[in-house]
Design a protein around this motif. Structure first.
Motif: not given
Length: 244
Positions: A127-152
């Motif tokens: 897009w516009l002569d440059a890469p555009l990165h799109v990431l689609v996510m669905h994070l977990g049901l527990f806060h600790g899991s979500r934090l670790r998934q953001v770290q991942a």
């Protein structure tokens, strides 16, 4: 559409069905119309099925022959889909429907424990002569899991996405208590908007989100009304962005 702007949608479609038991109903055809009405250049979808034996039998007269992502895509759009979770009789995952040509598609497992299978879909566009990165996510049901998934996510970005290239991360973050923005900010990602999308009938929580790097949010909206509250337990979020 101006050439330096994109209309982004993110939507958890609840596997194309609603309800349970005898009241279970097929909504994938209404969702197809809804996705078309969004008029988005990029549609980031969660809880999308490639197949499910039970629902295909139950709704055999109206169950699409195509995978759900392909069925939902407007004419001329390209489709990227990867499974996250494998369950009895079927599976589901994330998808991107794109008006822009796809350059590359990748998938990365971010499951935090054996009870929840989670993954991210990474699509590179031009897009516009440059890469555009799109990431689609669905994070977990527990806060600790979500934090670790953001770290991942951070480790994945560090390995796979150059720091100077434009990036957007969209999906269902399941962040009921609004705790993830600082962690996403440490990755250089800024939230486009705070907009309530869940539950669809009377939205109280801003679970569906778009985070940006190298892009600016110009406008956001959440479609509401009778058709939308039936189709999924989430409402879609639409954000118009501009390149910086």
């Amino acid at each position: 559409m101006r050439s330096d702007r994109l209309r982004i949608a993110t939507y958890n479609i609840h596997k194309g069905v609603r309800g349970t038991g005898p009241a279970k109903r097929l909504e994938i055809h209404a969702l197809q119309r809804g996705v078309h009405e969004l008029g988005a250049d990029l549609v980031c979808l969660q809880e999308v099925r490639a197949h499910h034996q039970g629902d295909a039998r139950r709704f055999h007269r109206h169950w699409p022959q195509q995978q759900q992502a392909d069925f939902l895509a407007p004419d001329g759009y390209q489709v990227a889909y990867r499974s996250n979770a494998y369950t009895r009789g079927g599976e589901h995952g994330n998808a991107l429907l794109s008006r822009l040509p796809l350059v590359d598609i990748a998938h990365h497992d971010v499951s935090d424990h054996r009870l929840e299978q989670r993954g991210l879909l990474h699509v590179t566009l031009q897009w516009l002569d440059a890469p555009l990165h799109v990431l689609v996510m669905h994070l977990g049901l527990f806060h600790g899991s979500r934090l670790r998934q953001v770290q991942a996510l951070g480790r994945y970005l560090g390995a796979r996405v150059p720091a100077h290239e434009r990036l957007l991360v969209a999906g269902d973050f399941n962040d009921w208590r609004e705790q993830l923005d600082p962690s996403m900010g440490l990755l250089g990602l800024q939230r486009a908007v705070v907009a309530r999308t869940f539950p669809a009938r009377a939205p109280l929580f801003a679970l569906d989100r778009v985070y940006l790097r190298g892009l600016e949010a110009l406008h956001a909206e959440v479609p509401r009304g009778a058709p939308w509250v039936r189709m999924s337990d989430h409402l879609p979020l639409l954000v118009e962005v501009r390149a910086l």
